[in-house]
Write an enzyme that holds these catalytic residues in place. Structure first.
Site, PDB file in Angstrom:
ATOM      1  N   SER A   1      15.117   8.418  31.700  1.00 14.05           N
ATOM      2  CA  SER A   1      14.148   8.308  30.228  1.00 14.05           C
ATOM      3  C   SER A   1      15.849   8.603  30.145  1.00 14.05           C
ATOM      4  CB  SER A   1      13.708   9.798  29.978  1.00 14.05           C
ATOM      5  OG  SER A   1      14.102  11.143  30.379  1.00 14.05           O
TER       6      SER A   1
ATOM      7  N   GLU B   1      18.810   8.908  26.129  1.00 18.80           N
ATOM      8  CA  GLU B   1      18.544  10.018  24.728  1.00 18.80           C
ATOM      9  C   GLU B   1      19.366   8.807  23.933  1.00 18.80           C
ATOM     10  OE1 GLU B   1      18.145  13.812  24.268  1.00 18.80           O
ATOM     11  OE2 GLU B   1      19.921  13.463  22.645  1.00 18.80           O
TER      12      GLU B   1
ATOM     13  N   HIS C   1      11.968  13.734  18.526  1.00 21.22           N
ATOM     14  CA  HIS C   1      12.588  15.193  18.130  1.00 21.22           C
ATOM     15  C   HIS C   1      11.810  15.375  17.845  1.00 21.22           C
ATOM     16  CE1 HIS C   1      16.388  15.622  21.600  1.00 21.22           C
ATOM     17  NE2 HIS C   1      15.416  14.447  21.653  1.00 21.22           N
TER      18      HIS C   1
ATOM     19  N   ASP D   1      18.748  23.919  15.324  1.00 24.46           N
ATOM     20  CA  ASP D   1      19.846  24.783  14.349  1.00 24.46           C
ATOM     21  C   ASP D   1      19.836  25.619  13.496  1.00 24.46           C
ATOM     22  OD1 ASP D   1      20.872  23.752  16.989  1.00 24.46           O
ATOM     23  OD2 ASP D   1      22.293  22.051  15.169  1.00 24.46           O
TER      24      ASP D   1
ATOM     25  N   ALA E   1      10.353  27.379  19.132  1.00 32.27           N
ATOM     26  CA  ALA E   1      10.084  26.089  19.637  1.00 32.27           C
ATOM     27  C   ALA E   1       8.284  26.242  20.418  1.00 32.27           C
ATOM     28  CB  ALA E   1      11.100  25.626  20.813  1.00 32.27           C
TER      29      ALA E   1
ATOM     30  N   LYS F   1       7.836  28.771  26.289  1.00 30.42           N
ATOM     31  CA  LYS F   1       7.562  27.424  25.783  1.00 30.42           C
ATOM     32  C   LYS F   1       6.037  27.046  26.655  1.00 30.42           C
ATOM     33  CE  LYS F   1      12.104  26.426  24.853  1.00 30.42           C
ATOM     34  NZ  LYS F   1      13.704  25.798  24.335  1.00 30.42           N
TER      35      LYS F   1
ATOM     36  N   PHE G   1      33.123  19.606  22.136  1.00 32.59           N
ATOM     37  CA  PHE G   1      31.610  20.111  21.827  1.00 32.59           C
ATOM     38  C   PHE G   1      30.440  20.543  22.903  1.00 32.59           C
ATOM     39  CE2 PHE G   1      27.183  17.151  22.822  1.00 32.59           C
ATOM     40  CZ  PHE G   1      26.270  18.367  21.364  1.00 32.59           C
TER      41      PHE G   1
ATOM     42  N   HIS H   1      17.569  12.291  32.804  1.00 30.05           N
ATOM     43  CA  HIS H   1      16.830  12.520  31.190  1.00 30.05           C
ATOM     44  C   HIS H   1      18.772  11.623  30.886  1.00 30.05           C
ATOM     45  CE1 HIS H   1      15.814  12.355  27.333  1.00 30.05           C
ATOM     46  NE2 HIS H   1      16.343  12.955  26.801  1.00 30.05           N
TER      47      HIS H   1
END
Length: 294
Positions: A26, A28, A88, A120, A132, A172, A223, A273
């Site tokens: 998959s 993103e 998302h 966030d 979540a 979750k 990051f 992913h």
């Protein structure tokens, strides 16, 4: 090269060859903010759709303007390509009623897979009214959505402990999530240990590794600090001296990611992913080596 090393490489390559057709991928993307970025995005989607991904997801920041852009991109992907497109959705900036409305709008538009995230917390913001796990529950109460959630092999930056983070993931999954997709990582052992800990606590849904093929190393280092992701020393050495050499950086990034998917494939991972950053070249090449072809 020693005969043992040569054998190891041969075994890895052979295993990858045998995985042909038995792997799901998959991808993103993020919503474009300019015409040039929109062109790049669609070139990438058109390139990667040939690989018949299980789904593609589209991110968004925590404000409704970006959410509308995500919504638009998701609908366009579905209409133009027929791919399963998963937006998302975060619960930090919307009430329960708004979220129900958004969910039903997606469902009625034929969008039945959602990536459910807390989102966030804005700087100086209050404690969230929903997490979540609550969002997963809300989505499942509205319709039989296919729901993915996030997981953190190297622990969420805000988690008090690794165990607390794992219990949050379990909540979750217990709320009805169908799979977890991990934050990107480079230390394969941390993913494998995390997968074992998930199994030990009773999580039996798929924990899909998130793979980030790195082209801009300096940005990655910055990051990674924010995301609590460990960048190993050997990577620093590999990228040393490539600041002005994007071609070499791309080759190094593809090589690292290919090695990762080979080792993970041998460890029984069947789903990957890819965080594409809206570019297709590296992800496409890596998928090709996995035996995923048009």
């Amino acid at each position: 090269m020693g005969s043992q090393s040569a054998r190891n490489i041969e075994v890895l390559n052979q295993n990858i060859a045998e995985l042909n057709g038995d792997i799901n991928v998959s991808f993103e993307f993020f919503p474009p903010t300019s015409e040039a970025m929109e062109n790049t995005l669609w070139q990438s989607i058109d390139h990667l759709k040939k690989l018949k991904p299980k789904f593609v997801s589209v991110t968004y920041g925590a404000n409704s303007g970006t959410r509308d852009r995500t919504h638009g991109v998701i609908k366009d992907i579905k209409e133009r390509t027929g791919l399963i497109a998963a937006p998302h959705l975060t619960c930090i900036d919307a009430s329960k009623d708004e979220l129900k409305q958004i969910a039903l709008d997606y469902w009625n538009s034929g969008i039945k897979h959602i990536v459910a995230l807390r989102g966030d917390i804005p700087e100086g913001g209050d404690r969230p009214h929903m997490y979540a796990a609550d969002l997963v529950e809300l989505l499942k109460s509205q319709a039989s959505f296919d729901v993915s959630v996030a997981a953190y092999p190297e622990v969420h930056p805000e988690a008090k402990t690794a165990q607390a983070d794992l219990l949050a993931l379990k909540a979750k999954m217990d709320a009805g999530a169908d799979r977890a997709i991990t934050q990107f990582f480079f230390d394969i052992e941390s993913y494998l240990r995390f997968r074992d800990r998930c199994a030990a606590i009773g999580i039996d849904q798929e924990v899909v590794p998130g793979i980030l093929p790195v082209s801009n190393y300096k940005t990655l280092v910055k990051f990674s600090k924010l995301c609590n992701v460990k960048v190993p020393n050997w990577m620093h050495k590999m990228y040393e001296g490539t600041d002005d050499d994007p071609t070499t950086r791309n080759l190094i990034g593809a090589s690292i990611a290919m090695d990762m998917v080979k080792v993970l494939g041998e460890e029984g991972v069947k789903d990957f992913h890819f965080y594409t950053l809206n570019r297709s070249e590296l992800s496409y090449a890596i998928c090709h080596t996995l035996g995923i072809r048009p």
